[in-house]
Design an enzyme around this catalytic site. Structure first.
Site: not given
Length: 383
Positions: A160, A162, A342, A366, A368
């Protein structure tokens, strides 16, 4: 942003920085976001432009090219960027996080060698803490930094990450000693180091212009001079960085929600049903009023935590509260913005569907929001 209250800024310099951020956001971010998100392309040149404008080093010392601004100011700049393009704001937040170990725990020679280029935007950073089997339980990491002569060899896999594959440097948290937090250290690793192997990108729900992937470290050699803060200090460095990083994510959440509210208000003023603008119906007007109130509350909570940090006071639990509240709020507000539009809110012709997908990641990164509740509840028992 029409629905946002006037900002309280501590100095004229801070006001000028916010004006600069707004100008860059309008000229460099807003016109490009749709195309980059559609292509899933990381906007590296946009990040360089932001760096050259001085917005990548706002909270860091001026002697190394930073702007030496309070965190309270930095977070408001981040909010502006997030209101135009979340992936860019997240990139700034992640890079600021990645500069922290060196800025706060590196020695003078290390800072002199590396920090100026990091803060100037020429080098982009990433933060390698999570692992495939250990996300929230960072102390259980298995990636190892094995002593090899006058340096280390890193073996393991981080997940994970980035900026995986596009970063120029990685902060790698790895085990150099025994099990537990005391055995973890932080190494500053160049992206082009042999044995640093970014894996294929994850296919994500949102922020598709921001690459996220695993990184395999296959006996990657790192000189001993790249150790930050000394052996065994890595876990403490990681937790300190995450406290500040959570404020960055909270500010991103406020900016994203503000964009969604502004768009929904504008639409609700123009869209007419049964002979009147739909904002005049309580079902819509009250929904937007609640959103505006939640955004103001999240902004106030985030900046209050930043002021504690700026004053050198403990702010860990307040940062967790801000991250928890702001990101949950962003999920609600973006969902409600889709509802206001909508059927139009569900199609890609309007950005609210993208903002709703993007908001979800902020409840996860950073730490959960379940982990934020752990941090807060433990602080209550200590108090």
């Amino acid at each position: 942003m029409a629905t946002q209250p006037p900002r309280m800024l501590p100095t004229e310099d801070a006001h000028d920085l916010l004006e600069l951020a707004s100008e860059l956001a309008d000229k460099e971010l807003a016109p490009k976001v749709d195309e980059y998100e559609r292509r899933g392309e990381f906007p590296r040149e946009v990040i360089r432009t932001i760096g050259r404008a001085g917005l990548l080093g706002l909270p860091y010392p001026s002697e190394y090219g930073g702007a030496e601004q309070p965190y309270e100011v930095y977070l408001q700049v981040l909010e502006v960027l997030a209101s135009r393009w979340l992936a860019v704001a997240e990139a700034v937040s992640v890079h600021t996080l990645a500069c922290y170990p060196l800025a706060a725990h590196g020695d003078d020679a290390q800072r002199e060698q590396f920090l100026s280029e990091m803060l100037g935007g020429e080098l982009l950073g990433a933060y390698c803490l999570s692992e495939p089997a250990g996300g929230s339980d960072a102390a259980a990491m298995t990636t190892r930094g094995i002593r090899d002569g006058d340096g280390y060899r890193i073996r393991g896999t981080k997940a994970w990450i980035t900026h995986a594959g596009v970063a120029d440097f990685y902060n790698v948290f790895c085990r150099t000693g025994d099990d537990g937090p005391a055995g973890i250290s932080c190494l500053l690793v160049d992206a082009d180091t042999a044995g640093v192997e970014p894996q294929p990108r994850e296919r994500t729900m949102g922020i598709q212009s921001s690459p996220v992937a695993q990184i395999v470290f296959d006996d990657a050699p790192v000189p001993a001079g790249r150790l930050l803060g000394g052996e065994g200090r890595g876990f403490a460095i990681a937790m300190q960085a995450l406290d500040a990083g959570r404020l960055g994510i909270a500010a991103c959440a406020v900016g994203l929600a503000q964009a969604a509210l502004d768009y929904a208000v504008s639409y609700a003023q123009e869209r007419r049903q049964f002979g009147q603008p739909i904002i005049d119906f309580q079902g819509v007007g009250f929904l937007l009023a609640d959103a505006a109130t939640q955004i103001s509350a999240a902004r106030a909570l985030t900046l209050a935590a930043a002021r504690l940090k700026d004053a050198g006071l403990p702010f860990s639990s307040e940062a967790a509260k801000a991250k928890l509240f702001a990101t949950d709020m962003a999920m609600r507000v973006t969902t409600d913005a889709v509802q206001v539009l909508g059927g139009y809110g569900y199609v890609a012709d309007h950005p609210v569907e993208r903002w709703m997908r993007e908001a979800k990641i902020l409840q996860i990164v950073e730490g959960t929001n379940q982990i934020q509740r752990v941090v807060i509840s433990r602080a209550l028992t200590r108090d």
